[in-house]
Design a protein around this motif. Structure first.
Motif, PDB file in Angstrom:
ATOM      1  N   THR A 186      23.157 -31.473 -17.431  1.00 11.58           N
ATOM      2  CA  THR A 186      24.065 -31.288 -16.312  1.00 11.58           C
ATOM      3  C   THR A 186      23.643 -30.075 -15.496  1.00 11.58           C
ATOM      4  O   THR A 186      23.064 -29.125 -16.015  1.00 11.58           O
ATOM      5  CB  THR A 186      25.520 -31.107 -16.799  1.00 11.58           C
ATOM      6  OG1 THR A 186      25.573 -29.958 -17.618  1.00 11.58           O
ATOM      7  CG2 THR A 186      25.999 -32.326 -17.565  1.00 11.58           C
ATOM      8  N   ARG A 204      28.523 -25.549  -9.778  1.00 11.11           N
ATOM      9  CA  ARG A 204      29.886 -26.077  -9.800  1.00 11.11           C
ATOM     10  C   ARG A 204      30.724 -25.338  -8.771  1.00 11.11           C
ATOM     11  O   ARG A 204      30.344 -24.273  -8.287  1.00 11.11           O
ATOM     12  CB  ARG A 204      30.493 -25.935 -11.186  1.00 11.11           C
ATOM     13  CG  ARG A 204      30.706 -24.507 -11.627  1.00 11.11           C
ATOM     14  CD  ARG A 204      31.149 -24.410 -13.087  1.00 11.11           C
ATOM     15  NE  ARG A 204      31.384 -23.037 -13.481  1.00 11.11           N
ATOM     16  CZ  ARG A 204      30.446 -22.164 -13.793  1.00 11.11           C
ATOM     17  NH1 ARG A 204      29.179 -22.525 -13.751  1.00 11.11           N
ATOM     18  NH2 ARG A 204      30.764 -20.922 -14.145  1.00 11.11           N
ATOM     19  N   GLU A 238      34.449 -23.550  -8.177  1.00  9.76           N
ATOM     20  CA  GLU A 238      35.562 -22.968  -8.930  1.00  9.76           C
ATOM     21  C   GLU A 238      36.668 -22.584  -7.972  1.00  9.76           C
ATOM     22  O   GLU A 238      36.403 -22.095  -6.868  1.00  9.76           O
ATOM     23  CB  GLU A 238      35.122 -21.704  -9.680  1.00  9.76           C
ATOM     24  CG  GLU A 238      34.255 -21.963 -10.874  1.00  9.76           C
ATOM     25  CD  GLU A 238      33.983 -20.695 -11.683  1.00  9.76           C
ATOM     26  OE1 GLU A 238      34.524 -19.611 -11.340  1.00  9.76           O
ATOM     27  OE2 GLU A 238      33.224 -20.792 -12.647  1.00  9.76           O
ATOM     28  N   ASP A 270      26.547 -20.798  -9.764  1.00  7.07           N
ATOM     29  CA  ASP A 270      25.338 -21.288 -10.429  1.00  7.07           C
ATOM     30  C   ASP A 270      25.261 -20.565 -11.769  1.00  7.07           C
ATOM     31  O   ASP A 270      24.990 -19.361 -11.817  1.00  7.07           O
ATOM     32  CB  ASP A 270      24.106 -21.000  -9.575  1.00  7.07           C
ATOM     33  CG  ASP A 270      22.836 -21.605 -10.158  1.00  7.07           C
ATOM     34  OD1 ASP A 270      22.877 -22.144 -11.284  1.00  7.07           O
ATOM     35  OD2 ASP A 270      21.792 -21.542  -9.476  1.00  7.07           O
ATOM     36  N   ALA A 299      29.561 -31.641  -2.125  1.00  4.70           N
ATOM     37  CA  ALA A 299      30.809 -31.502  -2.879  1.00  4.70           C
ATOM     38  C   ALA A 299      32.020 -31.767  -1.980  1.00  4.70           C
ATOM     39  O   ALA A 299      32.971 -32.430  -2.396  1.00  4.70           O
ATOM     40  CB  ALA A 299      30.896 -30.109  -3.508  1.00  4.70           C
TER      41      ALA A 299
END
Length: 156
Positions: free
Chosen positions: A2, A6, A8, A55, A105
């Motif tokens: 993965t 991401r 947050e 990251d 995203a």
């Protein structure tokens, strides 16, 4: 494997890291400070979606999206829009795909909410982000939001 990339939510634990994030000096005229964006998110809680781009354990950027916004509510032809309101990639982190990740995203979140296009705006100038957005497939709509170009990306 993965991806360590991401988004947050902004929390008491990461808000200072968010506010410390800065773009390159020549880009400052095109990117509002994160603290200003967070203040706007606070007063526009019904539409603002602020997120950190992380990251691994490093904060590398900030984005803020919007959902269901009309640019000109007085114009009956104006339709609700979803899109990218702010994007700041840290000065030392640019050119590594973080901006592209952020746009993807936001597109995924727009799709999840039933949308079919992403809207954003950009300022024009030598160090402005127009090339970045055009390279991702955004097309100018011919509209302006203040002095910024309105662009849209149709989602497949």
């Amino acid at each position: 494997m993965t991806s360590p990339l991401r988004l947050e939510k902004i929390t008491p634990d990461n808000v200072l890291a968010a506010c410390a994030l800065e773009v390159r000096p020549e880009q400052r005229e095109f990117a509002s400070p994160v603290a200003q964006s967070l203040a706007e998110a606070y007063v526009h809680q019904e539409i603002a979606w602020p997120r950190l781009i992380v990251d691994g354990e490093r904060v590398v950027g900030f984005l803020m999206a919007f959902f269901g916004v009309r640019f000109d509510p007085a114009d009956p032809r104006d339709r609700p829009r979803d899109g990218l309101w702010r994007l700041n990639i840290a000065a030392g982190e640019q050119g590594r795909g973080y901006g592209r990740f952020a746009v993807r995203a936001v597109a995924e979140e727009v799709r999840r909410r039933g949308g079919t296009r992403v809207t954003t705006t950009w300022g024009l100038g030598e160090h402005g982000p127009q090339g970045f957005y055009l390279g991702l497939g955004f097309r100018p709509t011919g509209e302006l939001s203040g002095d910024q170009v309105v662009g849209e990306l149709d989602l497949p």
